[in-house]
Structure formats: C-alpha cells, structure tokens
Design a protein around this motif. Structure first.
Motif, PDB file in Angstrom:
ATOM      1  N   GLY A   1       0.810  -1.214   0.000  1.00  0.00           N
ATOM      2  CA  GLY A   1       0.000   0.000   0.000  1.00  0.00           C
ATOM      3  C   GLY A   1       0.841   1.260   0.000  1.00  0.00           C
ATOM      4  O   GLY A   1       2.071   1.214   0.048  1.00  0.00           O
ATOM      5  N   PRO A   2       0.187   2.420  -0.046  1.00  0.00           N
ATOM      6  CA  PRO A   2       0.906   3.696  -0.137  1.00  0.00           C
ATOM      7  C   PRO A   2       1.674   4.023   1.147  1.00  0.00           C
ATOM      8  O   PRO A   2       1.360   3.523   2.228  1.00  0.00           O
ATOM      9  N   ASN A   3       2.669   4.887   1.011  1.00  0.00           N
ATOM     10  CA  ASN A   3       3.435   5.329   2.171  1.00  0.00           C
ATOM     11  C   ASN A   3       2.604   6.243   3.064  1.00  0.00           C
ATOM     12  O   ASN A   3       1.754   7.002   2.591  1.00  0.00           O
ATOM     13  N   THR A   4       2.898   6.171   4.360  1.00  0.00           N
ATOM     14  CA  THR A   4       2.255   7.020   5.357  1.00  0.00           C
ATOM     15  C   THR A   4       3.343   7.787   6.094  1.00  0.00           C
ATOM     16  O   THR A   4       4.517   7.690   5.759  1.00  0.00           O
ATOM     17  N   GLY A   5       2.948   8.490   7.138  1.00  0.00           N
ATOM     18  CA  GLY A   5       3.932   9.121   8.008  1.00  0.00           C
ATOM     19  C   GLY A   5       4.610   8.122   8.925  1.00  0.00           C
ATOM     20  O   GLY A   5       5.525   8.479   9.658  1.00  0.00           O
ATOM     21  N   GLY A   6       4.178   6.857   8.896  1.00  0.00           N
ATOM     22  CA  GLY A   6       4.753   5.815   9.749  1.00  0.00           C
ATOM     23  C   GLY A   6       3.657   5.091  10.514  1.00  0.00           C
ATOM     24  O   GLY A   6       2.867   5.717  11.221  1.00  0.00           O
ATOM     25  N   MET A   7       3.592   3.765  10.383  1.00  0.00           N
ATOM     26  CA  MET A   7       2.530   2.968  11.017  1.00  0.00           C
ATOM     27  C   MET A   7       3.009   2.213  12.256  1.00  0.00           C
ATOM     28  O   MET A   7       2.250   1.451  12.854  1.00  0.00           O
ATOM     29  N   GLY A   8       4.248   2.434  12.645  1.00  0.00           N
ATOM     30  CA  GLY A   8       4.764   1.766  13.841  1.00  0.00           C
ATOM     31  C   GLY A   8       6.268   1.679  13.776  1.00  0.00           C
ATOM     32  O   GLY A   8       6.882   1.903  12.727  1.00  0.00           O
ATOM     33  N   ALA A   9       6.881   1.396  14.905  1.00  0.00           N
ATOM     34  CA  ALA A   9       8.338   1.317  14.969  1.00  0.00           C
ATOM     35  C   ALA A   9       8.740   0.435  16.138  1.00  0.00           C
ATOM     36  O   ALA A   9       7.928   0.141  17.025  1.00  0.00           O
ATOM     37  N   TYR A  10      10.009   0.032  16.129  1.00  0.00           N
ATOM     38  CA  TYR A  10      10.547  -0.718  17.264  1.00  0.00           C
ATOM     39  C   TYR A  10      12.039  -0.417  17.401  1.00  0.00           C
ATOM     40  O   TYR A  10      12.688   0.052  16.459  1.00  0.00           O
ATOM     41  N   SER A  11      12.543  -0.669  18.593  1.00  0.00           N
ATOM     42  CA  SER A  11      13.964  -0.468  18.894  1.00  0.00           C
ATOM     43  C   SER A  11      14.325  -1.396  20.058  1.00  0.00           C
ATOM     44  O   SER A  11      13.513  -1.542  20.984  1.00  0.00           O
ATOM     45  N   PRO A  12      15.489  -2.070  20.018  1.00  0.00           N
ATOM     46  CA  PRO A  12      16.545  -1.987  19.021  1.00  0.00           C
ATOM     47  C   PRO A  12      16.170  -2.720  17.735  1.00  0.00           C
ATOM     48  O   PRO A  12      15.034  -3.197  17.594  1.00  0.00           O
ATOM     49  N   VAL A  13      17.143  -2.786  16.816  1.00  0.00           N
ATOM     50  CA  VAL A  13      16.946  -3.458  15.529  1.00  0.00           C
ATOM     51  C   VAL A  13      17.965  -4.604  15.487  1.00  0.00           C
ATOM     52  O   VAL A  13      19.053  -4.453  14.916  1.00  0.00           O
ATOM     53  N   PRO A  14      17.661  -5.733  16.142  1.00  0.00           N
ATOM     54  CA  PRO A  14      18.673  -6.769  16.381  1.00  0.00           C
ATOM     55  C   PRO A  14      19.239  -7.428  15.126  1.00  0.00           C
ATOM     56  O   PRO A  14      20.346  -7.949  15.145  1.00  0.00           O
ATOM     57  N   GLN A  15      18.486  -7.365  14.013  1.00  0.00           N
ATOM     58  CA  GLN A  15      18.979  -8.009  12.795  1.00  0.00           C
ATOM     59  C   GLN A  15      20.026  -7.180  12.070  1.00  0.00           C
ATOM     60  O   GLN A  15      20.613  -7.631  11.085  1.00  0.00           O
ATOM     61  N   ILE A  16      20.255  -5.941  12.533  1.00  0.00           N
ATOM     62  CA  ILE A  16      21.305  -5.095  11.945  1.00  0.00           C
ATOM     63  C   ILE A  16      22.454  -4.998  12.941  1.00  0.00           C
ATOM     64  O   ILE A  16      22.277  -4.534  14.068  1.00  0.00           O
ATOM     65  N   ALA A  17      23.630  -5.453  12.526  1.00  0.00           N
ATOM     66  CA  ALA A  17      24.778  -5.580  13.427  1.00  0.00           C
ATOM     67  C   ALA A  17      25.231  -4.220  13.964  1.00  0.00           C
ATOM     68  O   ALA A  17      25.115  -3.189  13.281  1.00  0.00           O
ATOM     69  N   ASP A  18      25.792  -4.238  15.173  1.00  0.00           N
ATOM     70  CA  ASP A  18      26.296  -3.008  15.800  1.00  0.00           C
ATOM     71  C   ASP A  18      27.346  -2.315  14.930  1.00  0.00           C
ATOM     72  O   ASP A  18      27.428  -1.085  14.892  1.00  0.00           O
ATOM     73  N   ARG A  19      28.161  -3.113  14.220  1.00  0.00           N
ATOM     74  CA  ARG A  19      29.215  -2.519  13.392  1.00  0.00           C
ATOM     75  C   ARG A  19      28.604  -1.711  12.242  1.00  0.00           C
ATOM     76  O   ARG A  19      29.185  -0.714  11.793  1.00  0.00           O
ATOM     77  N   ILE A  20      27.430  -2.136  11.759  1.00  0.00           N
ATOM     78  CA  ILE A  20      26.747  -1.395  10.690  1.00  0.00           C
ATOM     79  C   ILE A  20      26.217  -0.069  11.234  1.00  0.00           C
ATOM     80  O   ILE A  20      26.309   0.973  10.571  1.00  0.00           O
ATOM     81  N   VAL A  21      25.680  -0.111  12.458  1.00  0.00           N
ATOM     82  CA  VAL A  21      25.195   1.115  13.096  1.00  0.00           C
ATOM     83  C   VAL A  21      26.360   2.089  13.270  1.00  0.00           C
ATOM     84  O   VAL A  21      26.249   3.277  12.959  1.00  0.00           O
ATOM     85  N   GLN A  22      27.498   1.577  13.738  1.00  0.00           N
ATOM     86  CA  GLN A  22      28.667   2.424  13.936  1.00  0.00           C
ATOM     87  C   GLN A  22      29.186   2.976  12.605  1.00  0.00           C
ATOM     88  O   GLN A  22      29.615   4.132  12.515  1.00  0.00           O
ATOM     89  N   GLN A  23      29.106   2.154  11.571  1.00  0.00           N
ATOM     90  CA  GLN A  23      29.508   2.597  10.225  1.00  0.00           C
ATOM     91  C   GLN A  23      28.634   3.772   9.771  1.00  0.00           C
ATOM     92  O   GLN A  23      29.129   4.738   9.172  1.00  0.00           O
ATOM     93  N   ALA A  24      27.334   3.695  10.082  1.00  0.00           N
ATOM     94  CA  ALA A  24      26.425   4.783   9.724  1.00  0.00           C
ATOM     95  C   ALA A  24      26.779   6.071  10.468  1.00  0.00           C
ATOM     96  O   ALA A  24      26.670   7.174   9.917  1.00  0.00           O
TER      97      ALA A  24
END
Length: 421
Positions: free
Chosen positions: A222-245
């Motif tokens: 469906g179409p994009n919205t302003g956001g339908m929900g969120a969560y934190s942390p994001v365990p499937q993305i490695a800490d090294r990737i977060v640090q790289q960002a």
C-alpha cells in the motif's frame, strides 16, 4: 526550568512525557498540544507555525527552553525568530533545516561531502523527468522535493507507476508547492533503519537505532504514510553497521554542514537503507522522527531536559547520554481511509492504561463535550517496553486491543521482521 514544546502529534506527546520526568522541569507547556498532552502539560492555543505568537508567549512566560517538534515550525522560521530575540531553542534554524525541507538540497550536500546515497537527478520540468525515468527503468523512486507529511515519496515498481507519480506530484500538485520540483532516485534494496543523533555543530551523539514501517498495510503493502509503527533496538542489523552509519554518514554530514556555514543544533535524523555495500541515506530529517521517538525516548536513561538544554547552549560535547537495554515497540492506530481522506470526530474508548510498561501517545486527538475524539490520520501511538522485543510487542498489541474507535486500523506485523531473524 520552564519548557515549551511546540507541536501537536505523537512525537510531541512523547517529548512532553519524557521531559515531565526531569527534576529540572518545573513548568511544562505545549503549543498547541492535543488531548493526551494536556494531561501532562499546559496546552497553549498557538499554532506550531505562528511565529509571532510563539515568540510573544516565550517572552511573556519567561520560557527557559523551547523544544521544536515538527519540521513545519523549523521551516517557518520559529527557531530564527526566537534566537534573534535572545531565547534558547532546541532545533536547527530555517537554513539548516533545508536538509529536510528540500530533498535536492540534502542530496547536493551528500554529494559534496561524499556521504553514501542512491544516484539521483532533480527536475522542475515533468517532461524531462519522464524522459529520465524511461531511460532508467523501474523500479525507481519519485519524491516531491518539499515537505509532504511523509506521503510525497512513491516507490514505483513499474514505469506506469513512476509516470503516474510525476503527474500526481508535479501536474496535479497533490502536495502543493512541495511538488514544484521532484527528485528521482535509484531504488535501493535492503533493510531500513532510522538513526537519530543529537547534533551541536560537529559534535554528534547518536541515539539507539529504530526501524519504522512506512507503508499502510502488512508486508509493506500500500501507499506510504507518516509511519505505522516502529521498534527499537533493531537486532537483525549488526552493531558494526550502526557504527559505520555514524562514522560515514552522521558525523560527515554534521561536519559538512559546519563547512557549508550552517548552524545546526538539534536532532539530525538519517533514514537509511542497509544495502549490500553498506548503509546509504534515503532521507535526512531535521527533527525527531515520528513514530521513532515513541520507541527511542522510552529507552533513554539520561535526563532529556539536560541534553536538550546542552544542545541549545552549544555545549553538547560536555554531555554523556546513556540508554536502557530494554526493547520498545509502537503500534500506530489510524483513522479509516488514512493515508487518503478520512473522517474526524470519532469517539475513542479504552484510552487509559494502568500498565507500568506501556504508554498511549496521542497523535491526532481532540477534547470535545463527547470526550476524546479522533482529529487526525494517525490517531494514537500505542507503545510498550520490556526485556526483549517479543515482550514489548506482545504488550503493545494487548494494549491496542483495549482501544476502539470507528474505522480504526493498524498493522499487525510491526517488529515481525526482527523476530523472524
């Protein structure tokens, strides 16, 4: 401190909720606020873009710190006007906020300072845009250059969808002047991640990452919205990737803005795609994300008022920010028809929670003689936290089931991508 929060959505309710916990905050105001905010702060009937009204109120009430929530306030020049009058304010000025106000401006900055992002071209002529799109092929992304409440982005899977998006944005002017020009960019694949940071000049203190869900229906349909929900942390993305960002995107962007002569004091939000080549920028925002704030601030251990004041005073480098190990999950309950047209004024039942690990953040609500009613597309952000994401998610959905209003709809798969991993 006497603190004024500007805005009326779920992000602002969360800011007020967190600031209320600070022993430094003696009086808390919100302009204009909503039905949930008024239980924690004094609501002030001033529009978030009424520059003169806000400056007058800050002076009359001797406000010590003003915290800007929505991007529209930043781009209306609220920060500039407050600073000229000698008032402390958290948020970048209008010129620096163009990193969100103009997607082309943000892309040009990224290009100048070597920040990884998708290939792009910007257009003011729809025919030239269509020619380029046909040369590139689909899938491809079409974005209104200006602000469009999170709805000005079309991820076109076919040429027909891309052509329709150009027509809708540039010729039908679905988003008004925001569609005077568009950015057409490369379709990136991978997992999305939202990474916000407190920024004061070249000083960058990242927050914990989150993952937003933009499309209105399950499985990102469906179409994009302003956001339908969120969560934190994001365990499937490695800490090294977060640090790289942090080191390849947030810090170079902060440094680049200083070099470009921009005064940036506030939150810098990077919407990222974690591609096979590493994180790349989808968008920058100049303020707290919504609904990401609803899952990030409950995980904050530090005193938010102290941090915001340090940014406003230009001394963020003296501050440390700590975070809880807990997970948080937010489910957005929306009005029937959102993100298209929807009716307002629907009475809401079941709004009160006694759970000590949950909060109901109001996004589009109002108080009437009939009680609390719907007053926006995204109505509530039902948030819960726990020792892990599964516990937080279960609690959030359990709370959602106790709330009713006519036409209510929400995604049932918030956080499932992380749990599958």
């Amino acid at each position: 401190m006497r603190v004024l929060v500007v805005g009326s959505g779920g992000r602002e309710h969360t800011l007020v909720w967190k600031l209320k916990q600070s022993p430094q905050v003696k009086q808390l105001f919100c302009a204009p606020g909503n039905a949930g905010i008024e239980t924690l702060a004094t609501s002030v009937p001033i529009s978030a873009t009424d520059v003169e009204g806000l400056v007058r109120f800050v002076a009359e009430r001797e406000i010590d710190l003003t915290v800007i929530g929505p991007e529209a306030s930043l781009l209306a020049g609220v920060v500039d006007a407050l600073e000229v009058n000698g008032h402390l304010v958290f948020g970048p000025n209008r010129e620096a906020a163009q990193v969100e106000g103009s997607k082309r401006f943000a892309k040009e900055l990224m290009e100048a300072y070597g920040i990884p992002t998708g290939r792009y071209r910007s257009f003011t002529d729809p025919d030239a845009a269509l020619t380029y799109i046909r040369e590139q092929g689909a899938p491809i992304v079409v974005k209104a250059d200006g602000l469009a409440a999170g709805k000005g982005v079309v991820v076109a899977q076919t040429l027909q969808e891309a052509e329709a998006a150009v027509h809708h944005i540039m010729e039908e002017r679905a988003f008004g002047d925001a569609g005077t020009s568009i950015v057409v960019e490369e379709f990136l694949t991978g997992q999305e991640m939202s990474l916000m940071a407190f920024v004061d000049g070249e000083t960058v203190i990242p927050m914990v990452p989150a993952q937003d869900h933009k499309p209105v229906f399950n499985d990102d349909q469906g179409p994009n919205t302003g956001g339908m929900g969120a969560y934190s942390p994001v365990p499937q993305i490695a800490d090294r990737i977060v640090q790289q960002a942090v080191t390849q995107i947030l810090e170079p962007m902060a440094k680049g803005m200083v070099q470009a002569g921009l005064t940036y004091r506030g939150v810098l939000y990077a919407g990222l795609m974690i591609t096979p080549e590493g994180p790349k920028v989808i968008e920058f925002n100049a303020r707290f994300g919504d609904p990401e704030t609803q899952v990030v601030l409950p995980r904050m251990e530090s005193d938010l008022a102290e941090v915001l004041l340090a940014v406003a005073q230009g001394r963020l480098q003296q501050i440390e920010v700590s975070w809880k190990k807990e997970a948080a999950c937010c489910i957005v309950m929306a009005s029937g028809g959102y993100p298209g047209s929807y009716e307002k004024g629907k009475p809401i039942q079941g709004l009160f929670t006694e759970a000590n690990n949950a909060a109901i953040f109001h996004a589009g609500t109002a108080h009437t003689e009939d009680g609390i009613v719907t007053a926006g597309g995204r109505v509530l952000g039902v948030t819960a936290w726990g020792s892990d994401l599964s516990q937080a998610r279960n609690q959030a959905y359990a709370q959602v089931k106790t709330i009713q209003f006519e036409g209510a709809h929400y995604r049932t798969d918030i956080g499932s991508r992380a749990l599958e991993k």
